[in-house]
Design a protein around this motif. Structure first.
Motif, PDB file in Angstrom:
ATOM      1  N   ALA A  85       0.795  -1.227   0.032  1.00 34.95           N
ATOM      2  CA  ALA A  85      -0.091  -0.170  -0.007  1.00 34.95           C
ATOM      3  C   ALA A  85       0.936   0.965  -0.064  1.00 34.95           C
ATOM      4  CB  ALA A  85      -0.988  -0.039   1.318  1.00 34.95           C
ATOM      5  N   VAL A  86       0.199   2.475  -0.322  1.00 36.79           N
ATOM      6  CA  VAL A  86       0.775   3.813   0.031  1.00 36.79           C
ATOM      7  C   VAL A  86       0.480   3.941   1.493  1.00 36.79           C
ATOM      8  CG1 VAL A  86       0.772   6.099  -0.366  1.00 36.79           C
ATOM      9  CG2 VAL A  86       0.582   4.415  -2.289  1.00 36.79           C
ATOM     10  N   TYR A  87       1.461   4.147   2.226  1.00 37.08           N
ATOM     11  CA  TYR A  87       1.348   4.621   3.731  1.00 37.08           C
ATOM     12  C   TYR A  87       1.223   6.090   4.115  1.00 37.08           C
ATOM     13  CZ  TYR A  87       0.984  -0.353   5.137  1.00 37.08           C
ATOM     14  OH  TYR A  87       0.900  -1.632   4.962  1.00 37.08           O
ATOM     15  N   TYR A  88       0.455   6.530   4.639  1.00 37.61           N
ATOM     16  CA  TYR A  88       0.310   8.223   4.901  1.00 37.61           C
ATOM     17  C   TYR A  88       0.376   8.381   6.350  1.00 37.61           C
ATOM     18  CZ  TYR A  88      -1.895   8.650  -0.003  1.00 37.61           C
ATOM     19  OH  TYR A  88      -2.215   8.773  -1.155  1.00 37.61           O
ATOM     20  N   CYS A  89       1.152   9.378   6.892  1.00 43.67           N
ATOM     21  CA  CYS A  89       1.222   9.763   8.117  1.00 43.67           C
ATOM     22  C   CYS A  89       0.179  11.031   8.321  1.00 43.67           C
ATOM     23  CB  CYS A  89       2.337  10.172   8.816  1.00 43.67           C
ATOM     24  SG  CYS A  89       3.254  11.565   8.422  1.00 43.67           S
ATOM     25  N   THR A  90      -0.588  11.090   9.200  1.00 53.58           N
ATOM     26  CA  THR A  90      -1.428  12.278   9.613  1.00 53.58           C
ATOM     27  C   THR A  90      -1.134  12.961  10.825  1.00 53.58           C
ATOM     28  OG1 THR A  90      -3.448  11.189  10.400  1.00 53.58           O
ATOM     29  CG2 THR A  90      -3.108  10.948   7.976  1.00 53.58           C
ATOM     30  N   ARG A  91      -1.540  14.277  11.097  1.00 52.21           N
ATOM     31  CA  ARG A  91      -1.337  14.613  12.207  1.00 52.21           C
ATOM     32  C   ARG A  91      -2.786  14.505  12.789  1.00 52.21           C
ATOM     33  NH1 ARG A  91      -0.548  21.406  13.565  1.00 52.21           N
ATOM     34  NH2 ARG A  91      -2.822  21.160  13.469  1.00 52.21           N
ATOM     35  N   ALA A  92      -2.756  14.028  14.097  1.00 53.89           N
ATOM     36  CA  ALA A  92      -3.886  14.028  15.062  1.00 53.89           C
ATOM     37  C   ALA A  92      -4.666  12.569  14.694  1.00 53.89           C
ATOM     38  CB  ALA A  92      -5.212  14.968  14.682  1.00 53.89           C
ATOM     39  N   ILE A  93      -5.678  12.363  15.435  1.00 56.67           N
ATOM     40  CA  ILE A  93      -6.263  10.712  15.394  1.00 56.67           C
ATOM     41  C   ILE A  93      -7.374  10.858  14.451  1.00 56.67           C
ATOM     42  CG2 ILE A  93      -7.473   9.203  16.546  1.00 56.67           C
ATOM     43  CD1 ILE A  93      -6.023   9.799  18.918  1.00 56.67           C
ATOM     44  N   TYR A  94      -8.118  11.955  14.190  1.00 57.84           N
ATOM     45  CA  TYR A  94      -9.318  11.959  13.436  1.00 57.84           C
ATOM     46  C   TYR A  94      -9.498  13.577  12.947  1.00 57.84           C
ATOM     47  CZ  TYR A  94     -14.194  13.411  13.395  1.00 57.84           C
ATOM     48  OH  TYR A  94     -15.388  13.793  12.942  1.00 57.84           O
ATOM     49  N   SER A  95     -10.045  13.592  11.805  1.00 60.55           N
ATOM     50  CA  SER A  95     -10.635  14.473  11.297  1.00 60.55           C
ATOM     51  C   SER A  95      -9.604  15.673  10.889  1.00 60.55           C
ATOM     52  CB  SER A  95     -11.819  15.227  11.782  1.00 60.55           C
ATOM     53  OG  SER A  95     -11.447  16.073  12.993  1.00 60.55           O
ATOM     54  N   THR A  96      -8.335  15.105  10.273  1.00 59.21           N
ATOM     55  CA  THR A  96      -7.146  15.888  10.002  1.00 59.21           C
ATOM     56  C   THR A  96      -7.046  16.635   8.657  1.00 59.21           C
ATOM     57  OG1 THR A  96      -4.805  15.959  10.167  1.00 59.21           O
ATOM     58  CG2 THR A  96      -5.816  13.836   9.817  1.00 59.21           C
ATOM     59  N   PRO A  97      -6.619  17.666   8.478  1.00 59.56           N
ATOM     60  CA  PRO A  97      -6.271  18.274   7.086  1.00 59.56           C
ATOM     61  C   PRO A  97      -4.927  18.055   6.790  1.00 59.56           C
ATOM     62  CG  PRO A  97      -6.412  20.036   8.753  1.00 59.56           C
ATOM     63  CD  PRO A  97      -6.782  18.817   9.571  1.00 59.56           C
ATOM     64  N   TYR A  98      -4.175  17.405   7.923  1.00 54.89           N
ATOM     65  CA  TYR A  98      -2.735  17.526   7.622  1.00 54.89           C
ATOM     66  C   TYR A  98      -2.369  16.013   7.239  1.00 54.89           C
ATOM     67  CZ  TYR A  98      -2.764  22.191   9.375  1.00 54.89           C
ATOM     68  OH  TYR A  98      -3.091  23.551   9.597  1.00 54.89           O
ATOM     69  N   TRP A  99      -1.819  15.914   6.148  1.00 50.45           N
ATOM     70  CA  TRP A  99      -1.395  14.274   5.501  1.00 50.45           C
ATOM     71  C   TRP A  99      -0.265  14.380   4.896  1.00 50.45           C
ATOM     72  CZ3 TRP A  99      -4.875   9.973   4.912  1.00 50.45           C
ATOM     73  CH2 TRP A  99      -6.178  10.269   5.391  1.00 50.45           C
ATOM     74  N   GLY A 100       0.909  13.525   4.925  1.00 50.23           N
ATOM     75  CA  GLY A 100       2.225  13.438   4.194  1.00 50.23           C
ATOM     76  C   GLY A 100       1.772  13.226   2.691  1.00 50.23           C
ATOM     77  N   GLN A 101       2.887  13.173   1.766  1.00 49.07           N
ATOM     78  CA  GLN A 101       2.591  12.622   0.300  1.00 49.07           C
ATOM     79  C   GLN A 101       2.632  11.055   0.251  1.00 49.07           C
ATOM     80  OE1 GLN A 101       5.261  13.065   1.831  1.00 49.07           O
ATOM     81  NE2 GLN A 101       6.757  11.613   1.085  1.00 49.07           N
ATOM     82  N   GLY A 102       2.942  10.187   1.486  1.00 51.82           N
ATOM     83  CA  GLY A 102       2.942   8.889   1.236  1.00 51.82           C
ATOM     84  C   GLY A 102       3.974   8.249   1.024  1.00 51.82           C
ATOM     85  N   THR A 103       4.467   6.924   1.367  1.00 57.24           N
ATOM     86  CA  THR A 103       5.526   6.167   0.932  1.00 57.24           C
ATOM     87  C   THR A 103       4.963   4.871   0.633  1.00 57.24           C
ATOM     88  OG1 THR A 103       7.457   5.745   1.561  1.00 57.24           O
ATOM     89  CG2 THR A 103       6.059   5.240   3.379  1.00 57.24           C
ATOM     90  N   VAL A 104       5.509   4.472  -0.612  1.00 59.25           N
ATOM     91  CA  VAL A 104       5.033   3.108  -0.931  1.00 59.25           C
ATOM     92  C   VAL A 104       5.854   1.861  -0.540  1.00 59.25           C
ATOM     93  CG1 VAL A 104       4.704   1.881  -3.107  1.00 59.25           C
ATOM     94  CG2 VAL A 104       4.513   4.400  -3.556  1.00 59.25           C
ATOM     95  N   VAL A 105       4.801   1.095   0.098  1.00 59.43           N
ATOM     96  CA  VAL A 105       5.295  -0.570   0.535  1.00 59.43           C
ATOM     97  C   VAL A 105       4.818  -1.422  -0.244  1.00 59.43           C
ATOM     98  CG1 VAL A 105       5.617  -2.042   2.559  1.00 59.43           C
ATOM     99  CG2 VAL A 105       5.655   0.658   3.021  1.00 59.43           C
ATOM    100  N   THR A 106       5.925  -2.135  -0.864  1.00 56.34           N
ATOM    101  CA  THR A 106       5.395  -3.312  -1.554  1.00 56.34           C
ATOM    102  C   THR A 106       6.196  -4.628  -0.902  1.00 56.34           C
ATOM    103  OG1 THR A 106       5.640  -2.000  -3.632  1.00 56.34           O
ATOM    104  CG2 THR A 106       5.528  -4.378  -4.119  1.00 56.34           C
ATOM    105  N   VAL A 107       5.120  -5.446  -0.712  1.00 55.90           N
ATOM    106  CA  VAL A 107       5.406  -6.794   0.036  1.00 55.90           C
ATOM    107  C   VAL A 107       5.199  -7.866  -1.271  1.00 55.90           C
ATOM    108  CG1 VAL A 107       5.109  -8.111   1.906  1.00 55.90           C
ATOM    109  CG2 VAL A 107       4.697  -5.938   2.201  1.00 55.90           C
ATOM    110  N   SER A 108       6.337  -8.500  -1.666  1.00 51.20           N
ATOM    111  CA  SER A 108       6.385  -9.276  -2.757  1.00 51.20           C
ATOM    112  C   SER A 108       7.714 -10.222  -2.618  1.00 51.20           C
ATOM    113  CB  SER A 108       6.085  -8.944  -4.213  1.00 51.20           C
ATOM    114  OG  SER A 108       6.416  -9.564  -5.101  1.00 51.20           O
ATOM    115  N   SER A 109       7.518 -11.657  -2.936  1.00 50.09           N
ATOM    116  CA  SER A 109       8.581 -12.245  -3.175  1.00 50.09           C
ATOM    117  C   SER A 109       9.420 -12.401  -4.528  1.00 50.09           C
ATOM    118  CB  SER A 109       8.445 -13.900  -2.896  1.00 50.09           C
ATOM    119  OG  SER A 109       7.405 -14.140  -3.787  1.00 50.09           O
TER     120      SER A 109
END
Lengths: 118, 108
Positions: A94-118
């Motif tokens: 998935a793309v993993y985003y971090c956000t500020r706060a637990i809920y209803s946040t306008p602040y998100w990062g741009q995301g980082t891609v994690v690929t799990v594959s053999s």
């Protein structure tokens, strides 16, 4: 200006571990809870978990799909939140985003891609 | 565990039309923890509404939210070209968060 920058993504084999980082700037990091949200390719948003501020106990909470495998932590001295991912599965891709706060946040990062594959 | 079900899956409308998006919770939830997001392809989500009916900063008043208990609605009064996107509802409670599966608003 609030900025969140994720890093640490990449290609990893099933069963291995990966640690993501979220570097924050533009606000007093230690005052805020931080969360992680992910999005599998072509799919919707999935809430992953959060960590409260130390003033609010620093407690964490996780989605059932990752509980016991993922751990969220924080280092307030350097304004970074971490997502430690162990025993990775192909469905964690998935793309993993971090956000500020637990809920209803306008602040998100741009995301980082994690690929799990053999 | 609370499940949020959004309907319809896809809404095909023309610019200027009214869009009504539904978010139904599997059990009664506090409207204080119900939010709506808009996501365009390749972008992070954008917060539209929080506490079910409060607009986030900078969100135009053609967006409105309503509802309580198990049924919540996001209404876009007159669709503009930039509104065609995917919309998600979100809830947080009992130390768990959840998103609906999304509603895609596409140009007819």
């Amino acid at each position: 200006e609030v900025q969140l920058v994720e890093s640490g993504g990449g290609l990893v084999q099933p069963g291995r571990s990966l640690r993501l980082s979220c570097k924050a700037s533009g606000f007093t990091f230690g005052d805020y809870a931080m969360s992680w949200v992910r999005q599998a390719p072509g799919k919707g948003l999935e809430w992953v978990g959060f960590i409260r501020s130390k003033a609010n106990g620093g407690t964490t909470g996780y989605a059932a799909s990752v509980e016991g495998r993922f751990t969220i932590s924080r280092d307030d001295a350097i304004s970074i939140a971490y997502l430690q991912m162990n025993s990775l599965k192909t469905e964690d891709t998935a793309v993993y985003y971090c956000t500020r706060a637990i809920y209803s946040t306008p602040y998100w990062g741009q995301g980082t891609v994690v690929t799990v594959s053999s | 565990e609370i499940v949020l079900t959004q309907s319809p899956g896809t809404l095909s409308l023309s610019p200027g039309e009214r869009a009504t998006l539904s978010c139904r919770a599997s059990q009664s939830v506090s409207s204080s923890y119900l939010a709506w997001y808009q996501q365009k392809r390749g972008q992070a989500p954008r917060l539209l509404m929080y506490d079910a009916s409060s607009r986030a900063t900078g969100i135009p008043d053609r967006f409105s939210g309503s509802g309580s208990g198990t049924d919540f609605t996001l209404t876009i009064s007159r669709l503009e070209p930039g509104d065609f996107a995917v919309y998600y509802c979100q809830h947080f409670g009992n130390s768990r968060g959840t998103f609906g599966q999304g509603t895609k608003v596409e140009i007819k």
